[in-house]
Motif scaffolding. Sequence first.
Motif, PDB file in Angstrom:
ATOM      1  N   GLN A   9       0.741  -1.065   0.081  1.00 51.61           N
ATOM      2  CA  GLN A   9      -0.009   0.001  -0.180  1.00 51.61           C
ATOM      3  C   GLN A   9       0.743   1.158   0.024  1.00 51.61           C
ATOM      4  O   GLN A   9       1.761   1.422   0.844  1.00 51.61           O
ATOM      5  CB  GLN A   9      -0.827  -0.063   1.157  1.00 51.61           C
ATOM      6  CG  GLN A   9      -2.042  -0.993   1.308  1.00 51.61           C
ATOM      7  CD  GLN A   9      -3.160  -0.392   0.387  1.00 51.61           C
ATOM      8  OE1 GLN A   9      -3.398   0.749   0.444  1.00 51.61           O
ATOM      9  NE2 GLN A   9      -3.908  -1.473   0.161  1.00 51.61           N
ATOM     10  N   ASP A  33      -7.392   2.480   3.661  1.00 56.62           N
ATOM     11  CA  ASP A  33      -7.959   1.305   3.343  1.00 56.62           C
ATOM     12  C   ASP A  33      -9.503   1.543   3.678  1.00 56.62           C
ATOM     13  O   ASP A  33      -9.607   1.351   4.875  1.00 56.62           O
ATOM     14  CB  ASP A  33      -7.522  -0.037   3.779  1.00 56.62           C
ATOM     15  CG  ASP A  33      -8.146  -1.202   3.466  1.00 56.62           C
ATOM     16  OD1 ASP A  33      -8.797  -0.984   2.346  1.00 56.62           O
ATOM     17  OD2 ASP A  33      -7.949  -2.335   3.972  1.00 56.62           O
ATOM     18  N   GLY A  81     -12.057  -0.125   3.114  1.00 58.85           N
ATOM     19  CA  GLY A  81     -12.770  -1.563   3.255  1.00 58.85           C
ATOM     20  C   GLY A  81     -14.027  -1.511   2.159  1.00 58.85           C
ATOM     21  O   GLY A  81     -14.089  -0.937   1.278  1.00 58.85           O
TER      22      GLY A  81
END
Length: 109
Positions: free
Chosen positions: A27, A33, A35
């Motif tokens: 990343q 993130d 989700g």
Amino acid sequence: MSSLLAAAVDAAPHLASLPRLAAASAQPSGVPDVGPGEAPPGADGLLTVLRWVAWSVTALCVAGIFGVAARMAVDHSRGGGGEHVRGLGFVLGACLLVGSASGIVSALI
């Protein structure tokens, strides 16, 4: 042998010495993130409408198959040929899209 092909053949042994790219799973820093996400408040009403639309379209697909079958039976009794294969193909194509709609959307997301 063309000059471009000769240059590619000459450069092939040197390709192994090029630096490797970073792993695809890494990343970048600063990118959160998020989700899979969650539905906003009041989304239950939208899901109800989508269920109604899905039910209605499924009923229309069944009615379309019945309609094509009825036209085929009437034309057959009149001595007609099999010109309704195209119509049946369109109806079955629509049935295929209706049946796989959620899978297609899931694959694209």
